[in-house]
Structures are given as structure tokens and as C-alpha cells.
Design a protein around this motif. Sequence first.
Motif, PDB file in Angstrom:
ATOM      1  N   LEU A   1      20.729   5.981  70.555  1.00  0.00           N
ATOM      2  CA  LEU A   1      20.331   5.163  69.406  1.00  0.00           C
ATOM      3  C   LEU A   1      20.105   3.706  69.804  1.00  0.00           C
ATOM      4  N   ALA A   2      20.999   3.182  70.646  1.00  0.00           N
ATOM      5  CA  ALA A   2      20.879   1.781  71.062  1.00  0.00           C
ATOM      6  C   ALA A   2      19.566   1.537  71.800  1.00  0.00           C
ATOM      7  N   ALA A   3      19.105   2.534  72.552  1.00  0.00           N
ATOM      8  CA  ALA A   3      17.825   2.404  73.252  1.00  0.00           C
ATOM      9  C   ALA A   3      16.649   2.541  72.294  1.00  0.00           C
ATOM     10  N   LEU A   4      16.825   3.362  71.237  1.00  0.00           N
ATOM     11  CA  LEU A   4      15.731   3.606  70.299  1.00  0.00           C
ATOM     12  C   LEU A   4      15.534   2.460  69.316  1.00  0.00           C
ATOM     13  N   VAL A   5      16.634   1.839  68.879  1.00  0.00           N
ATOM     14  CA  VAL A   5      16.540   0.743  67.900  1.00  0.00           C
ATOM     15  C   VAL A   5      17.348  -0.458  68.416  1.00  0.00           C
ATOM     16  N   PRO A   6      16.855  -1.111  69.450  1.00  0.00           N
ATOM     17  CA  PRO A   6      17.623  -2.180  70.105  1.00  0.00           C
ATOM     18  C   PRO A   6      17.838  -3.422  69.259  1.00  0.00           C
ATOM     19  N   ASP A   7      17.127  -3.545  68.145  1.00  0.00           N
ATOM     20  CA  ASP A   7      17.261  -4.746  67.311  1.00  0.00           C
ATOM     21  C   ASP A   7      18.211  -4.551  66.132  1.00  0.00           C
ATOM     22  N   GLU A   8      18.915  -3.425  66.094  1.00  0.00           N
ATOM     23  CA  GLU A   8      19.869  -3.169  65.013  1.00  0.00           C
ATOM     24  C   GLU A   8      21.292  -3.452  65.495  1.00  0.00           C
ATOM     25  N   PRO A   9      21.909  -4.544  65.043  1.00  0.00           N
ATOM     26  CA  PRO A   9      23.223  -4.939  65.579  1.00  0.00           C
ATOM     27  C   PRO A   9      24.318  -3.907  65.369  1.00  0.00           C
ATOM     28  N   GLU A  10      24.307  -3.196  64.252  1.00  0.00           N
ATOM     29  CA  GLU A  10      25.389  -2.247  63.992  1.00  0.00           C
ATOM     30  C   GLU A  10      25.351  -1.045  64.935  1.00  0.00           C
ATOM     31  N   VAL A  11      24.164  -0.731  65.455  1.00  0.00           N
ATOM     32  CA  VAL A  11      24.090   0.336  66.459  1.00  0.00           C
ATOM     33  C   VAL A  11      24.849  -0.102  67.707  1.00  0.00           C
ATOM     34  N   HIS A  12      24.596  -1.318  68.159  1.00  0.00           N
ATOM     35  CA  HIS A  12      25.326  -1.841  69.320  1.00  0.00           C
ATOM     36  C   HIS A  12      26.811  -2.007  68.998  1.00  0.00           C
ATOM     37  N   GLY A  13      27.102  -2.390  67.750  1.00  0.00           N
ATOM     38  CA  GLY A  13      28.498  -2.531  67.349  1.00  0.00           C
ATOM     39  C   GLY A  13      29.251  -1.215  67.439  1.00  0.00           C
ATOM     40  N   LEU A  14      28.607  -0.129  66.991  1.00  0.00           N
ATOM     41  CA  LEU A  14      29.258   1.182  67.068  1.00  0.00           C
ATOM     42  C   LEU A  14      29.420   1.624  68.516  1.00  0.00           C
ATOM     43  N   VAL A  15      28.393   1.400  69.338  1.00  0.00           N
ATOM     44  CA  VAL A  15      28.521   1.757  70.752  1.00  0.00           C
ATOM     45  C   VAL A  15      29.671   0.978  71.385  1.00  0.00           C
ATOM     46  N   ALA A  16      29.765  -0.307  71.077  1.00  0.00           N
ATOM     47  CA  ALA A  16      30.859  -1.125  71.617  1.00  0.00           C
ATOM     48  C   ALA A  16      32.212  -0.581  71.187  1.00  0.00           C
ATOM     49  N   LEU A  17      32.325  -0.235  69.915  1.00  0.00           N
ATOM     50  CA  LEU A  17      33.587   0.294  69.394  1.00  0.00           C
ATOM     51  C   LEU A  17      33.974   1.580  70.114  1.00  0.00           C
ATOM     52  N   MET A  18      33.002   2.475  70.318  1.00  0.00           N
ATOM     53  CA  MET A  18      33.306   3.748  70.977  1.00  0.00           C
ATOM     54  C   MET A  18      33.632   3.544  72.456  1.00  0.00           C
ATOM     55  N   GLU A  19      32.870   2.684  73.137  1.00  0.00           N
ATOM     56  CA  GLU A  19      33.136   2.434  74.561  1.00  0.00           C
ATOM     57  C   GLU A  19      34.542   1.865  74.750  1.00  0.00           C
ATOM     58  N   LEU A  20      34.892   0.873  73.932  1.00  0.00           N
ATOM     59  CA  LEU A  20      36.196   0.226  74.076  1.00  0.00           C
ATOM     60  C   LEU A  20      37.335   1.177  73.713  1.00  0.00           C
TER      61      LEU A  20
ATOM     62  N   ALA B   1      27.987  -4.402  74.993  1.00  0.00           N
ATOM     63  CA  ALA B   1      27.380  -3.929  73.744  1.00  0.00           C
ATOM     64  C   ALA B   1      27.772  -4.834  72.579  1.00  0.00           C
ATOM     65  N   LEU B   2      29.027  -5.282  72.566  1.00  0.00           N
ATOM     66  CA  LEU B   2      29.481  -6.203  71.512  1.00  0.00           C
ATOM     67  C   LEU B   2      28.710  -7.517  71.592  1.00  0.00           C
ATOM     68  N   ALA B   3      28.512  -8.013  72.785  1.00  0.00           N
ATOM     69  CA  ALA B   3      27.752  -9.257  72.949  1.00  0.00           C
ATOM     70  C   ALA B   3      26.326  -9.095  72.441  1.00  0.00           C
ATOM     71  N   ARG B   4      25.708  -7.946  72.707  1.00  0.00           N
ATOM     72  CA  ARG B   4      24.343  -7.708  72.214  1.00  0.00           C
ATOM     73  C   ARG B   4      24.312  -7.706  70.688  1.00  0.00           C
ATOM     74  N   ALA B   5      25.317  -7.092  70.071  1.00  0.00           N
ATOM     75  CA  ALA B   5      25.380  -7.056  68.605  1.00  0.00           C
ATOM     76  C   ALA B   5      25.505  -8.466  68.038  1.00  0.00           C
ATOM     77  N   GLU B   6      26.349  -9.280  68.658  1.00  0.00           N
ATOM     78  CA  GLU B   6      26.588 -10.635  68.155  1.00  0.00           C
ATOM     79  C   GLU B   6      25.389 -11.548  68.414  1.00  0.00           C
ATOM     80  N   GLN B   7      24.673 -11.323  69.513  1.00  0.00           N
ATOM     81  CA  GLN B   7      23.541 -12.184  69.868  1.00  0.00           C
ATOM     82  C   GLN B   7      22.337 -12.003  68.960  1.00  0.00           C
ATOM     83  N   LEU B   8      22.311 -10.902  68.203  1.00  0.00           N
ATOM     84  CA  LEU B   8      21.176 -10.671  67.304  1.00  0.00           C
ATOM     85  C   LEU B   8      21.225 -11.598  66.094  1.00  0.00           C
ATOM     86  N   GLY B   9      22.338 -12.302  65.924  1.00  0.00           N
ATOM     87  CA  GLY B   9      22.389 -13.395  64.967  1.00  0.00           C
ATOM     88  C   GLY B   9      22.450 -13.015  63.505  1.00  0.00           C
ATOM     89  N   ARG B  10      22.877 -11.806  63.202  1.00  0.00           N
ATOM     90  CA  ARG B  10      23.019 -11.399  61.801  1.00  0.00           C
ATOM     91  C   ARG B  10      24.489 -11.273  61.441  1.00  0.00           C
TER      92      ARG B  10
END
Length: 417
Positions: A224-243, A280-289
Motif C-alpha cells: 500500500l505504501a508503494a501504491l499510495v505514497p502520498d497518504e500519511p496514514e498508510v505510512h503511519g500504519l506501516v510504521a506502527l506495524m514495523e515498530l 516510515a513514521l518520518a515519511r508520514a510526518e513529512q507529508l505535513g498533514r
Amino acid sequence: MSEDVSRTIDAVWRIESPRIVGALLRITRDVALAEELAQEALLAALERWPEQGIPDNPSAWLVVTAKNRALDELRRRKMLARKHEEIGRELDERDAPDFETALDEDVGDDVLRLVLIACHPVLSTEARVALTLRLVAGLTTEEIARAFLVAEPTVAQRIVRAKRTLAEARVPFEVPRGAELAERLGSVLEVVYLVFNEGYLATSGDDLMRPQLCDDALRLGRILAALVPDEPEVHGLVALMELSASRADARVDGKGDPVLLLDQDRARWSPLLIRRGLEALARAEQLGRPLGPYTIQAAIAACHARARAPEETDWTRIVALYDALAQITGSPVVELNRAVAVGMAFGPEQALELVDALEEEPVLRGYHLLHAVRADLLIKLGRTREARPELERAAFLAKNTRDKQMLLARAASLPER
């Protein structure tokens, strides 16, 4: 069939099946037919590769074989349509899809289309989970049933009903854009998180964890993160699962019994998964939303990951993050987790007041962790006799065998009433 060939076919199928089914879905616009044709390509590989050898590009072989079968099927249907014309049924060629062109279209949205359809809100949660694991994660019906400890026919029925529901609801096959895509992604993220949570802390059965489900959810999240790279919550979920997954090896002891977070050997936490999670968390935060619930939970997990020892944990920041999460979700479970953080940051007495205020919450009735948390706070306050029945109540409500055994063992170690 040699073991090497069998392993290769299985590995290629796991990786490529979402792309194959997604491409076929674009062509056929029929979930059941797309999966059937993909399975036919898999069967062809099982028949031919042991004799002819593994192709230089096995993924491309499967894709081409599947698309050829799709084209044959659609030509057959067109031929039947022409025969129907002869007896008076007119086929409007202007509205018929151009299948020859469809075979060569950009497939960038194929997997995303498949994910969005498998997780469509018109389906029940159970159906969404089963269909996603089947079509996107490439699991067999038997594997899904075993992972969730349900009967295989039950899973099969859910998948069949899901396909029928999608057909009857005439769900559009186009990938939504903008606000509509963001809205639909919520259903997708919910399914992925449900799969991960079931793997991370099994709701029932004899094992605390089901690692394969965690791996499947992580794979889905990364896709999902590769398919929709501009959606912060996708990166947020990946970060949560990785951590969260980074702590997996430390969560159980040699006997398979659970080890609480503050008692875990942090040297066993995975540096690779922690690094991936923080990135992944940094990517979510950098999207500025504004931060969404998954990203906030990932930020909480990051506080633990950055602490080299339990006493270095920034509990004050965790309380602030839970404040933000509670405002978004309004969840009593979040409030309970916040109370735990308050206890660590400001003392057990203040936390116990918060927990006691949650006891009448309908959502928490029957929730074993409410009583486990209350017991822990009572123990810290020296009120061990009151803590024992709370632990026994928590054990009675717990459905996971390992959790139940741990709670009973803690209760038995405390003084009698």
C-alpha cells in the motif's frame, strides 16, 4: 515435483498473485473470474515447470499465461454474444470493453484496485479480511482458516459470499481519486490492522502470537505504501506495524509465555524493523498533514523503540500522544492505555482514578485488560489483596490460553483475600 520447483512456484505465486489477479480484474471486471483464471495459470505452472524447467522469468510466465487465458475466455463470451444476436439479442459494441487494448494498459493501479475491492465497505469485516488474505496476500483457504482458528468451510463460504456480494452490488472497478480514495483507504487500513493484531496478539488459542499473520499484514502495508505514497496514514500504519513487530522475539520466553513490555530484553528487539518503522513514521510526518490515529500510535511505539532501557522511556510525551489519540477516536480502550501511561509518568494513584472511572464503559465490560491494568496499579500501591481478585477476573475473561495462564500465575503469587 522436486522440492525446489515447488518452493519456487509457491514463492512466485505469493509475490505475484495480487498483480496477476489485479490485471485480470481490470480485463474481466469480475472478481470470481479473475481469481479462477489466475488459479488456472498457477495450475499450468504446476503441470509444466516440473517437466520443462522453471522459466527464466517465472513471474512474467504466469502473467502472460493468465492474460492469454483471460483473452480466450472473453473471446469465447463474445462469440456466444454473437450467436445470441442471431436470435434477436443485439450486442452494443460501443459499450463493450476493448479487451485487446486492456491487455496492454498501464498496470500501475491493478493491485490498488484489487485491494480496494477486496476491502470494500459493502462487505462484512470478516469477509473483507478473508477476501484480502485470499486475493492480495495469496493465502489458501486452509491457511486463512488455520490462522484464525475457524473451520475451513466457514472461510470458503465467506469468500464465496463476498464475491457474490460484490457482483450483486455492482461495485465499480475504477480506482477512486482524491477524497474518495482517502475515504476508501480507511476500510483497507482497518483490514490490514486487524490482520496484524490477530497475529501480534491472538484473540484465542494456545499461542500468544501467529507470526505469519504479522508478516502478511506487513507485506500488505508495504504494498500500500508503494501504491499510495502520498497518504500519511498508510505510512503511519506501516510504521506502527514495523515498530510493534520489532519486539516480537522478546514478547515470549522459551516456554512461549508472554513477557511484559517493561520486562523484555531490548537487545532482542530487531534494529532493522525499528529503523524501517522510524523511517516510515518520518515519511508520514513529512507529508505535513494532521496526524491520524495510526501515525499517533506509531509515534507512541517510537517512544518505546528509542528508549534503550525502560526507565529512559518518555512517558510524558506518551501521555500527550494518547491525549491526541483519545480526542480523535473517543475510544475507551485508548483511555485505558492513556491511564497506564499516566501511571508511569505521574504515579499509580492518579492512574487508578482514571481506570475506576472507566469501569462502567459498556465497551470495556468483558475486556480482560481493564482488570489486569487495575490489578497492576493496586500492586504498585501495595494493595495486593485487592489485586488478586482483579487478576483472577482478568484470567476468567481472557480468551488466549497463554494470557490466561500468566494472569493466574500472577494471582497465585499474591496474598489470599
